[in-house]
Scaffold this motif. Structure first.
Motif, PDB file in Angstrom:
ATOM      1  N   ARG A   1      -6.605  -8.146   8.389  1.00  0.00           N
ATOM      2  CA  ARG A   1      -7.604  -9.213   8.495  1.00  0.00           C
ATOM      3  C   ARG A   1      -6.948 -10.590   8.435  1.00  0.00           C
ATOM      4  O   ARG A   1      -7.375 -11.523   9.139  1.00  0.00           O
ATOM      5  CB  ARG A   1      -8.639  -9.054   7.387  1.00  0.00           C
ATOM      6  N   GLN A   2      -5.934 -10.739   7.604  1.00  0.00           N
ATOM      7  CA  GLN A   2      -5.215 -12.008   7.574  1.00  0.00           C
ATOM      8  C   GLN A   2      -4.507 -12.270   8.898  1.00  0.00           C
ATOM      9  O   GLN A   2      -4.503 -13.407   9.391  1.00  0.00           O
ATOM     10  CB  GLN A   2      -4.201 -12.004   6.431  1.00  0.00           C
TER      11      GLN A   2
ATOM     12  N   ASP B   1       1.044 -16.863   3.473  1.00  0.00           N
ATOM     13  CA  ASP B   1       0.022 -15.945   2.982  1.00  0.00           C
ATOM     14  C   ASP B   1       0.651 -14.648   2.489  1.00  0.00           C
ATOM     15  O   ASP B   1       0.243 -14.087   1.457  1.00  0.00           O
ATOM     16  CB  ASP B   1      -1.001 -15.652   4.084  1.00  0.00           C
TER      17      ASP B   1
ATOM     18  N   ILE C   1      -3.072  -1.599   1.180  1.00  0.00           N
ATOM     19  CA  ILE C   1      -3.066  -3.053   1.380  1.00  0.00           C
ATOM     20  C   ILE C   1      -3.119  -3.428   2.850  1.00  0.00           C
ATOM     21  O   ILE C   1      -3.318  -4.589   3.205  1.00  0.00           O
ATOM     22  CB  ILE C   1      -1.804  -3.682   0.723  1.00  0.00           C
ATOM     23  N   SER C   2      -2.973  -2.445   3.755  1.00  0.00           N
ATOM     24  CA  SER C   2      -2.918  -2.752   5.191  1.00  0.00           C
ATOM     25  C   SER C   2      -4.215  -3.362   5.698  1.00  0.00           C
ATOM     26  O   SER C   2      -4.206  -4.196   6.606  1.00  0.00           O
ATOM     27  CB  SER C   2      -2.589  -1.484   5.983  1.00  0.00           C
ATOM     28  N   GLY C   3      -5.372  -2.964   5.133  1.00  0.00           N
ATOM     29  CA  GLY C   3      -6.640  -3.536   5.579  1.00  0.00           C
ATOM     30  C   GLY C   3      -6.697  -5.039   5.378  1.00  0.00           C
ATOM     31  O   GLY C   3      -7.103  -5.791   6.272  1.00  0.00           O
ATOM     32  N   GLN C   4      -6.278  -5.497   4.189  1.00  0.00           N
ATOM     33  CA  GLN C   4      -6.265  -6.940   3.919  1.00  0.00           C
ATOM     34  C   GLN C   4      -5.262  -7.648   4.815  1.00  0.00           C
ATOM     35  O   GLN C   4      -5.548  -8.734   5.350  1.00  0.00           O
ATOM     36  CB  GLN C   4      -5.933  -7.184   2.455  1.00  0.00           C
ATOM     37  N   LEU C   5      -4.096  -7.051   4.996  1.00  0.00           N
ATOM     38  CA  LEU C   5      -3.076  -7.685   5.831  1.00  0.00           C
ATOM     39  C   LEU C   5      -3.546  -7.815   7.274  1.00  0.00           C
ATOM     40  O   LEU C   5      -3.307  -8.846   7.925  1.00  0.00           O
ATOM     41  CB  LEU C   5      -1.775  -6.880   5.766  1.00  0.00           C
TER      42      LEU C   5
ATOM     43  N   TRP D   1      -2.150  -3.806  14.283  1.00  0.00           N
ATOM     44  CA  TRP D   1      -3.212  -4.786  14.053  1.00  0.00           C
ATOM     45  C   TRP D   1      -3.989  -4.960  15.354  1.00  0.00           C
ATOM     46  O   TRP D   1      -3.482  -4.684  16.448  1.00  0.00           O
ATOM     47  CB  TRP D   1      -2.649  -6.140  13.584  1.00  0.00           C
TER      48      TRP D   1
ATOM     49  N   ILE E   1      -0.436  -7.105  -7.199  1.00  0.00           N
ATOM     50  CA  ILE E   1      -1.057  -6.116  -6.320  1.00  0.00           C
ATOM     51  C   ILE E   1      -1.083  -4.715  -6.933  1.00  0.00           C
ATOM     52  O   ILE E   1      -2.127  -4.063  -6.987  1.00  0.00           O
ATOM     53  CB  ILE E   1      -0.321  -6.060  -4.959  1.00  0.00           C
TER      54      ILE E   1
END
Length: 376
Positions: A164-165, A202, A158-162, A108, A146
């Motif tokens: 950003r969170q 989250d 799903i790594s892109g969303q994770l 990240w 998901i």
């Protein structure tokens, strides 16, 4: 599908999954037309969980072990009875294998600088990056929310969303902590724990568990880092005036080692002038420190006023003679502050007494004011 596939699909299935990929989260076992037969054997291995979907709904979640599945699909009979559906059974069933192991060393980082108000530097921009680890904590929820009907679901989906969170939560924690930029390195562990706690809910809403969150580095923009390096260098140098004098002395030494050439001569002259100015400034500062404010002496040659303790005129370099006073006994001119007369040797601080009445008299008196005796 060919005829042979149609024939083999009537056998009872043995359902299992051997994962040979490093990043697969969910794998749907392939069955012809999703028609799992009654009595099919399901093998679930350690680090796996199987989600059994029967007739469109999640029927059960299987932990590691061997199981026998119960469906509406009877071998051969169901196919024959489904002639009105084109021999396609309406009783669909699927098995989704979910990997329960930890997925580690996921990256990240901040795509753009984080704007913060630092208590020491004011508004600054920071960049940060690190790693995190996660795993599936609720297979049923993860498949429902998901994965859906995806036949193979991998981490990068799903790594892109994770990420950003993670960046959003980290930015919020960093802003609320109000830690000075120069103290951030000492608080990496604390920031990591706070971010993991903040982001746990989250991740849980997606059926995931954030098992590890690590802040690897927080950095300033290059121009700010260069300014800090210069500031640190000045702190190491200490007294800048003494350092400049030392540098000028080194320049004089280097010029003396290379007397030939115009370049060497010019460098030597420049360093000499600089050294002379620094010496004059140093002398002037020391003289100003030693002399009381307002006490001056005038040069007899050029009339320049100089501090009273000066030995040479700052304007023309003429030696400055100290102020002259008269001897208390013989009247000869002597330097101010002298303890003895240069002519008669009389002490200038001794008390004067009348030889007749022993009355103490002021310095320089010629007669006693009590008895009138003449003083020699």
């Amino acid at each position: 599908m060919g005829l042979w596939d149609k024939v083999t699909s009537q056998f009872i299935e043995v359902i299992e999954w051997l994962d040979d990929t490093p990043d697969t989260l969910v794998y749907r076992f392939p069955v012809y037309n999703q028609e799992i037969k009654m009595g099919a054997k399901l093998t679930v291995r350690e680090s796996q969980t199987a989600v059994f979907v029967n007739e469109g709904q999640v029927a059960d979640v299987f932990t590691p072990g061997l199981y026998t599945l119960s469906t509406q699909n009877m071998p051969i009979m169901t196919t024959l009875c489904s002639w009105k559906y084109g021999f396609n059974s309406p009783f669909k069933a699927e098995v989704y294998f979910v990997s329960m192991r930890q997925f580690t060393d996921l990256k990240w980082g901040t795509a753009n600088p984080i704007m913060l108000r630092d208590p020491e530097f004011g508004p600054i921009r920071l960049r940060a990056y690190g790693i995190y680890s996660m795993r599936v904590s609720d297979p049923r929820l993860f498949v429902q929310q998901i994965v859906g009907t995806n036949s193979r679901f991998q981490v990068d989906e799903i790594s892109g969303q994770l990420k950003r969170q993670l960046v959003s939560g980290f930015t919020d924690i960093l802003g609320e902590s109000k830690i000075a930029a120069l103290d951030l390195a000492a608080n990496y562990d604390e920031l990591s724990q706070m971010c993991r706690s903040k982001l746990a809910n989250d991740f849980a809403s997606l059926g995931l568990d954030l098992t590890k969150f690590v802040v690897e580095n927080i950095s300033l923009p290059p121009e700010v880092e260069q300014a800090l390096d210069k500031r640190a260098s000045m702190g190491i140098i200490g007294d800048m005036r003494k350092y400049t004098q030392f540098q000028a002395a080194n320049a004089l030494e280097d010029a003396a080692r290379n007397p030939g050439g115009d370049a060497g001569t010019g460098a030597g002259l420049g360093a000499g002038f600089a050294m002379g100015q620094m010496i004059a400034q140093s002398l002037g500062q020391s003289q100003q420190t030693a002399s009381p404010a307002g006490a001056t002496v005038t040069c007899s040659r050029c009339g320049t006023a100089a501090p009273q303790s000066s030995k040479f005129c700052p304007g023309c370099g003429n030696p400055l003679s100290p102020t002259a006073v008269a001897c208390i006994k013989c009247g000869a001119q002597i330097a101010q502050g002298a303890k003895f007369c240069n002519e008669c040797g009389a002490p200038q601080t001794a008390k004067v007494q009348c030889p007749n009445c022993k009355t103490e008299l002021p310095t320089g008196a010629k007669f006693c004011h009590e008895c009138g005796t003449r003083l020699e």
